[in-house]
Structures are given as C-alpha cells and as structure tokens.
Write a protein that holds these residues in place. Structure first.
Motif, mmCIF file in Angstrom:
data_model
loop_
_atom_site.group_PDB
_atom_site.id
_atom_site.type_symbol
_atom_site.label_atom_id
_atom_site.label_comp_id
_atom_site.label_asym_id
_atom_site.label_seq_id
_atom_site.Cartn_x
_atom_site.Cartn_y
_atom_site.Cartn_z
ATOM 1 N N VAL A 325 45.530 48.351 36.147
ATOM 2 C CA VAL A 325 46.802 47.839 36.687
ATOM 3 C C VAL A 325 46.963 48.258 38.142
ATOM 4 O O VAL A 325 47.343 47.457 39.009
ATOM 5 C CB VAL A 325 47.986 48.332 35.833
ATOM 6 C CG1 VAL A 325 49.307 48.051 36.531
ATOM 7 C CG2 VAL A 325 47.963 47.669 34.457
ATOM 8 N N GLU A 326 46.660 49.518 38.420
ATOM 9 C CA GLU A 326 46.791 50.006 39.803
ATOM 10 C C GLU A 326 45.756 49.353 40.713
ATOM 11 O O GLU A 326 46.034 49.040 41.873
ATOM 12 C CB GLU A 326 46.653 51.533 39.825
ATOM 13 C CG GLU A 326 46.902 52.173 41.174
ATOM 14 C CD GLU A 326 48.337 52.019 41.669
ATOM 15 O OE1 GLU A 326 48.615 52.425 42.806
ATOM 16 O OE2 GLU A 326 49.186 51.494 40.912
ATOM 17 N N ARG A 327 44.551 49.130 40.190
ATOM 18 C CA ARG A 327 43.515 48.441 40.974
ATOM 19 C C ARG A 327 43.989 47.049 41.379
ATOM 20 O O ARG A 327 43.790 46.622 42.519
ATOM 21 C CB ARG A 327 42.220 48.322 40.153
ATOM 22 C CG ARG A 327 41.373 49.592 40.124
ATOM 23 C CD ARG A 327 40.214 49.431 39.151
ATOM 24 N NE ARG A 327 39.373 48.290 39.488
ATOM 25 C CZ ARG A 327 38.286 48.352 40.261
ATOM 26 N NH1 ARG A 327 37.922 49.515 40.786
ATOM 27 N NH2 ARG A 327 37.560 47.284 40.501
ATOM 28 N N GLU A 328 44.597 46.342 40.443
ATOM 29 C CA GLU A 328 45.074 44.988 40.753
ATOM 30 C C GLU A 328 46.186 45.028 41.796
ATOM 31 O O GLU A 328 46.236 44.183 42.692
ATOM 32 C CB GLU A 328 45.564 44.320 39.464
ATOM 33 C CG GLU A 328 44.431 44.015 38.477
ATOM 34 C CD GLU A 328 44.939 43.510 37.150
ATOM 35 O OE1 GLU A 328 46.179 43.572 36.917
ATOM 36 O OE2 GLU A 328 44.112 43.072 36.311
ATOM 37 N N ARG A 329 47.049 46.032 41.707
ATOM 38 C CA ARG A 329 48.160 46.135 42.655
ATOM 39 C C ARG A 329 47.647 46.381 44.067
ATOM 40 O O ARG A 329 48.051 45.697 45.022
ATOM 41 C CB ARG A 329 49.107 47.264 42.243
ATOM 42 C CG ARG A 329 50.346 47.378 43.123
ATOM 43 C CD ARG A 329 51.288 48.446 42.594
ATOM 44 N NE ARG A 329 50.843 49.780 42.957
ATOM 45 C CZ ARG A 329 51.247 50.432 44.061
ATOM 46 N NH1 ARG A 329 52.100 49.851 44.910
ATOM 47 N NH2 ARG A 329 50.826 51.648 44.315
ATOM 48 N N VAL A 330 46.731 47.339 44.221
ATOM 49 C CA VAL A 330 46.271 47.676 45.572
ATOM 50 C C VAL A 330 45.300 46.625 46.114
ATOM 51 O O VAL A 330 45.228 46.412 47.324
ATOM 52 C CB VAL A 330 45.653 49.092 45.613
ATOM 53 C CG1 VAL A 330 46.700 50.124 45.223
ATOM 54 C CG2 VAL A 330 44.420 49.211 44.733
#
Length: 398
Positions: A325-330
């Motif tokens: 999820v964090e990878r997709e956000r950044v």
C-alpha cells in the motif's frame, strides 16, 4: 601489511583532476572522507531502506544501512589483507544514487526515464560524485580516484557481461547513460571484475541487509521469531541461543540469534575467499580483475540458504500488504512530480534555473536534456522532501 593482490595506494591510477598528495592521508582515505562530507551522503539520513523514513525511529535508513555495510566491509577486507580504506570508500558511496522511497522510487524513475537513457542508482551515484556535488573550486564532483569510481560502477560485477553482475548487459550501448558518461571521461574497464575491495563492499551489502531486514521485519510485526526458526541458518542460531541462554528475555534472544546469523555470513565469505586466493595465487590487483568471476562470494551451500531467506523476506516483508500500500502511494508521488517538473521546469529551485537554461541552449535534444536535469533533482530528494513537494505542488492531503 597489504597482500600483493590488494589495491596499493601508491599504485592508484590517480584522479581526473590532478591534486597535490595529502600529507596525512592516502588517496583512498581522502576519497572516504570526501564521500562522508558530501551533501548526498547527508541526505541518506532521510531516505528509506524498506520502510518510509518517517515511519519509525528504529527502522534502518539508507544512512544507517550504509554505515553497517562500511563496518562489515572493513572487517572482511582486514581479514583478507585488502585495503580497508578503499573497501570502506566504496561501501560508503554504494547507495549515494538511491532516490527517495528506496527501490520503489528507483522502479518508478526507471520507467519514467526509459525514453531518455534509463535510470540506475549505481550509475546515478557515479553522476553525483563526478558532476552533481559542487563544492570544490577546481572541479565538479568529488574528484575521486579511479579505483573508487571503478568500485562504484562494478562492485556487483562487470557492467558489460552476458553472465555476471546485477548490471549484466550484452553491449555498452544498453547501459544507463550516467554510467556511459563517466566511462567516456575515464575508461572504467566495464567488462572486467572490480577490485577485491569493491567485491568486499558488494558482499558486505548483502550481509548487512539480510541481517537488518530480519530485525526490521520483526520490529514491524510482519513475522515472528517462530516464523524465522523454520528457515535455514536462522533456526540453528535461535536454537544455539536457547541452549546457551535458556529463558533469555525476547529482545535479547532476538538480538543474540540474529547477530549469529550475521557472523555466519561474514565468516563464510572470509573462509571462501581465503581458499580461493590460496588456490589461485593472484599477484596483483589486476589479477583479481581478470579472473572469471568474483573472488569474494558466499559458499554455494550458504548462497542457497540465503536464497531461501530472501524468498521469505520478499513475500513476508517487501510485498507485505502494508508495505505494498505504501509502495503504491509513494510511486504515485514520483509519477506525479516528474512530469510536473518536465512540463513546468520553472518550478525547480531558483539555483537550478541557470543550469537548465544553459543545458537547453547547448543541447539539440531538449526533452532528453531536461529529463536528465529533472531526474537529478527528483532522485536527490529525501523521502520527507518528496512528500512535502508533492503536498505543496499537487495534493495538500497526499
């Protein structure tokens, strides 16, 4: 006392720009010190390793990872009679080119730069130390020795090879442009192995992240000690701690077991290298470069065990749902910032404007030239600055 196959400071191939010899430091010590004092090195403090930098005070950042790699590199190099200063310099520089958000940011920039000559963090590190650092009166970059530049370029193996290194490429034309630019300035002999010292830095990198990613994954709650005990090497280390220190409190038990995992890796590398060096009897640093494959590496049994550990980490940590999820956000942030600066280069900081104007006036391929300038800016961002710029320029709630 250095072994004959170590890189001797007196035999260094020198620097691109001639400088007087230091009274108190060898050329490789001077390289190490310049790297430590560089702006790019300081920015590693706020660049992610696996978790985004602000997520917790105890997780590794690029800076703490780099310091751990340098410590391991010095240990292995000293045990093998190699030049510890050169091994340390390469280790300290090996991640200078990483963009914000770690490999996630690198993947995004690789896609964005595909039409403009590609992106690779090792090549970007070379660009930083030869061009982007602008502090010295007589030259751009840090004016590092040939041996340190070679180590940055090739510590993972020959840059041009059908069968070796993480940068394997069948022809020079397929390499990232930043690597080609430096090689055009000074032949780094990209088809050969790096020095033994640079190979030590590469293996030290593997040792460090295999160790600390286990620590960080446990701290993040992505897996448990019981999960790790099912894996090769790690299970044996926990069993030894339980035998020697029954009833040890959990945090001490974890630390004692994982430091033994660290020891297994380092001792294995040293033993393998000692055996190969004794068998092959290299008499000069260039003998190491001309060998068929690396001299510094894990044994085959341990390499297979580490593959199993890396497979576990890939599934349970690098692709854990919360991390994804964090990878997709950044990734979305990088994918928004890069084209924004391409469309509106006036949004770049004012001290970049003269460089942009001069480069665009000088080069025919304006889009490619602008893309490489924007890349230098975005890749140099820390995690927190990239988030701040995204919120300032694109989405205040992002």
């Amino acid at each position: 006392m250095l072994k004959p196959y170590a890189c001797q400071p007196v035999d260094s191939r020198g620097r691109l720009f001639d400088e007087s010899i230091s009274t108190f430091r060898s050329p490789f010590q001077r390289d190490r010190d310049r790297i430590i004092h560089s702006s790019a090195f300081r920015r590693l403090k706020h660049k992610t390793q696996v978790f985004v930098e602000h997520e917790g005070d105890y997780y590794r950042t690029r800076l703490t990872h780099t310091i751990e790699v340098a410590q391991v590199a010095r240990t292995i190099a000293a045990a093998l009679g190699l030049n510890t200063d050169l091994a340390e310099a390469v280790a300290l520089a090996h991640d200078l080119g990483h963009p914000p958000f770690g490999h996630t940011g690198e993947d995004a920039l690789h896609e964005l730069m595909a039409p403009y000559g590609g992106f690779d963090h090792n090549a970007q590190a070379l660009r930083i130390v030869t061009k982007l650092e602008k502090h010295y009166a007589g030259f751009d970059g840090l004016n590092l020795t040939w041996e340190t530049l070679e180590g940055i370029a090739k510590h993972n193996g020959p840059a041009i090879s059908d069968h070796g290194g993480s940068h394997s490429a069948p022809s020079r034309d397929l390499l990232p442009y930043a690597l080609i630019e430096v090689d055009d300035m000074w032949d780094l002999e990209l088809a050969t192995n790096a020095s033994a010292e640079a190979q030590v830095a590469a293996v030290a990198d593997d040792c460090a992240y295999n160790h600390h990613d286990l620590h960080d994954g446990l701290r993040a709650g992505l897996f448990t000690e019981d999960d790790l005990c099912e894996l090769p090497v790690i299970g044996e280390c926990f069993a030894e701690v339980d035998r020697l220190h029954p009833g040890l409190e959990p945090m001490r038990r974890r630390h004692e077991a994982l430091r033994r995992v660290f020891g297994v890796m380092v001792e294995d590398v040293i033993a393998v290298a000692e055996n190969r060096l004794a068998a092959l009897q290299p008499q000069a640093a260039d003998d190491i470069r001309s060998m068929d494959g690396p001299i510094i590496r894990f044994s085959k049994p341990l390499y297979q065990n580490l593959k199993a550990i890396k497979g576990f980490l890939f599934t349970r940590m690098y692709r854990a749902p919360s991390v994804v999820v964090e990878r997709e956000r950044v990734t979305g942030m990088v994918n928004a910032l890069f084209p924004l600066f391409m469309e509106r280069p006036e949004l770049l900081p004012e001290d970049w404007h003269d460089d942009v104007a001069a480069a665009l006036a000088r080069d025919d391929n304006r889009q490619q030239t602008l893309a490489r300038i924007v890349l230098d800016y975005v890749a140099g961002m820390t995690d927190r600055f990239a988030i701040q710029e995204y919120q300032r320029l694109i989405d205040p709630n992002g």
